[in-house]
Design a protein around this motif. Sequence first.
Motif: not given
Length: 80
Positions: A6-8, A18-26
């Motif tokens: 996804l990052a690519l 990854r940090m942004e996704l984790e902070s936004a919730g599952q």
Amino acid sequence: MVVEFLALLLDRDPDELRMELESAGQELPVDSILVVEILTRVEARYGITIRADAEAARSTRSVYTFAATVLNTIKETQPS
């Protein structure tokens, strides 16, 4: 691996994403076009096929469940 692909595709740093996704919730939604691109790359890289069933379709509704489906499929195809 899903976050890395996804990052690519988004031209983003994987760790920051990854940090942004984790902070936004599952249950952060995944864009359907990105899902297809990521799925194609995962299937090619690992020589797997994600079943086209209702469970797989539901799993594409979030990054977390999509990644879990990919991981489970990889585990199922590996020899014991």
